[in-house]
Design an enzyme around this catalytic site. Structure first.
Site, PDB file in Angstrom:
ATOM      1  N   THR A   3       0.825  -1.204   0.000  1.00 31.73           N
ATOM      2  CA  THR A   3       0.000   0.000   0.000  1.00 31.73           C
ATOM      3  C   THR A   3       0.863   1.260   0.000  1.00 31.73           C
ATOM      4  OG1 THR A   3      -0.079  -0.198   2.376  1.00 31.73           O
ATOM      5  CG2 THR A   3      -1.984  -1.007   1.155  1.00 31.73           C
TER       6      THR A   3
ATOM      7  N   VAL B  43      23.599  10.120 -15.570  1.00 21.46           N
ATOM      8  CA  VAL B  43      22.779  10.752 -16.609  1.00 21.46           C
ATOM      9  C   VAL B  43      21.499   9.934 -16.740  1.00 21.46           C
ATOM     10  CG1 VAL B  43      22.625  11.331 -19.059  1.00 21.46           C
ATOM     11  CG2 VAL B  43      24.769  11.705 -17.821  1.00 21.46           C
ATOM     12  N   GLY B  44      20.369  10.607 -16.721  1.00 19.95           N
ATOM     13  CA  GLY B  44      19.088   9.908 -16.826  1.00 19.95           C
ATOM     14  C   GLY B  44      18.567   9.881 -18.244  1.00 19.95           C
ATOM     15  N   ASP B  45      17.274   9.695 -18.366  1.00 17.12           N
ATOM     16  CA  ASP B  45      16.651   9.586 -19.689  1.00 17.12           C
ATOM     17  C   ASP B  45      16.480  10.939 -20.383  1.00 17.12           C
ATOM     18  OD1 ASP B  45      14.720   9.937 -17.448  1.00 17.12           O
ATOM     19  OD2 ASP B  45      13.306  10.255 -19.089  1.00 17.12           O
TER      20      ASP B  45
ATOM     21  N   THR C  84       8.840  11.593 -18.083  1.00 18.24           N
ATOM     22  CA  THR C  84       9.331  11.863 -16.740  1.00 18.24           C
ATOM     23  C   THR C  84       9.151  10.590 -15.911  1.00 18.24           C
ATOM     24  OG1 THR C  84       9.085  13.251 -14.770  1.00 18.24           O
ATOM     25  CG2 THR C  84       7.086  12.856 -16.049  1.00 18.24           C
ATOM     26  N   GLY C  85       9.990  10.445 -14.897  1.00 14.90           N
ATOM     27  CA  GLY C  85       9.907   9.245 -14.065  1.00 14.90           C
ATOM     28  C   GLY C  85      11.281   8.660 -13.839  1.00 14.90           C
TER      29      GLY C  85
END
Ligand code: ASP
Length: 316
Positions: free
Chosen positions: A175, A213-215, A235-236
């Site tokens: 939850t 480094v992200g997406d 995003t995420g």
């Protein structure tokens, strides 16, 4: 455009991150995305290009300390701010991106400089900063990007060696809601010439490793545009978005089933959750300017406006 289709209507959609945005931050997020969509819209209605509109919308969001982009960005594990951004023109397929840059107030403008004035697609770190200086983009001070909220968060996370971004980003089969915040910003616009541009800007994830480094600056992962099909900004959890090449995946789905941007957005998020247990959101514009979005987090801040609407439609 194939024959028989109506001329494209100008259109813009923006996002301000997908996560468990707390109730007390809802209003600021809504105001932020609303102001950004109006800034982009003003450019489009004045006959400006989608590139100008996306840059204008994202610059506003980078200035707004509510969001994890430009001013207000998360600090990395070393207590520094490293920024990522990208832009893609879906007609020329010109692309500009920057990764892990420091002391840049508007990374989206630097991404645009890469798109327009370099022969490369992606510049990182000190090389990107040097390129900025060479093109007249003066560095800002670290404190111009830092806000008290993020300094407090960084101090809090220092005391929690157990906190790791990937864990915090994963769908927890209980939850409990995901705890990681994510206020990356993005925009997709269609101009009167039928050009679609997509852009994304971020401070990344809290307590990321220096150099991570992200997406967001990776074309195909965080951003993609093809004026014959549509444009997407994501995003995420970047590590998972990269693995399913989310933005291009959504555009491919749209190409396979034109006229269903909503289905394409939903299919992308479904794939993100199914294949890599990722959490996030996407915004989409199809080639007609029809907006859509999908997310599997509790909330995603977004707003859109197109020909025929009297005012922006905002949601969270
Ligand atoms: N996608 C961004 C990153 O991983 C973070 C976010 O969208 O919240 O860098």
């Amino acid at each position: 455009m194939s024959r028989g289709e109506p001329p494209p209507g100008i259109s813009i959609i923006v996002h301000g991150g997908a996560w468990n945005i707390p109730d007390e931050a809802v209003e600021a997020h809504l105001q932020g995305v609303r102001a950004a969509v109006l800034a982009g819209w003003a450019v489009l209605t004045a006959g400006g290009t989608a590139l100008d509109a996306v840059e204008a919308a994202i610059r506003l969001l980078e200035d707004d300390p509510t969001f994890d982009a430009g001013r207000g960005s998360f600090l990395n594990a070393a207590g520094e701010i490293e920024l990522d951004a990208s832009l893609m023109d879906g007609t020329t397929f010109r692309v500009g991106a920057v990764a892990a840059v420091q002391n840049i107030r508007h990374p989206i403008t630097l991404a645009r400089l890469v798109l327009e004035r370099s022969e490369h697609v992606l510049l990182a770190g000190s090389g990107a900063a040097r390129f900025a200086r060479e093109h007249g983009l003066e560095p800002c001070r670290p404190e111009d990007l830092l806000v008290g909220r993020e300094l407090d968060r960084w101090r809090e996370l220092q005391a929690r060696p157990d906190f790791s971004t990937p864990q915090a980003f994963r769908v927890v089969p209980s939850t409990s809601l995901p705890e990681r915040p994510g206020d990356t910003v993005g925009a997709v616009a269609l101009d009167r010439h039928g050009t679609i541009v997509a852009g994304t800007s971020t401070g990344g994830t809290p307590k990321k490793m220096p150099g991570r480094v992200g997406d967001s600056p990776l074309i195909g992962a965080g951003t993609y545009a093809d004026s014959a099909v549509g444009g997407v900004s994501c995003t995420g959890w970047g590590e998972s978005i990269i693995k399913v090449v989310l933005a291009k995946t959504v555009v491919d789905r749209l190409e396979a089933r034109p006229g269903d941007p909503k289905g394409a957005a939903a299919a992308g998020i479904d794939r993100l959750a199914r294949k890599v247990q990722g959490l996030g959101g996407v915004i989409v514009l199809d080639r007609q300017g029809v907006p859509a979005f999908a997310y599997n987090t509790p909330r995603m801040a977004r707003a859109f406006l197109h020909a025929g609407l009297a005012a922006p439609i905002c949601g969270i």
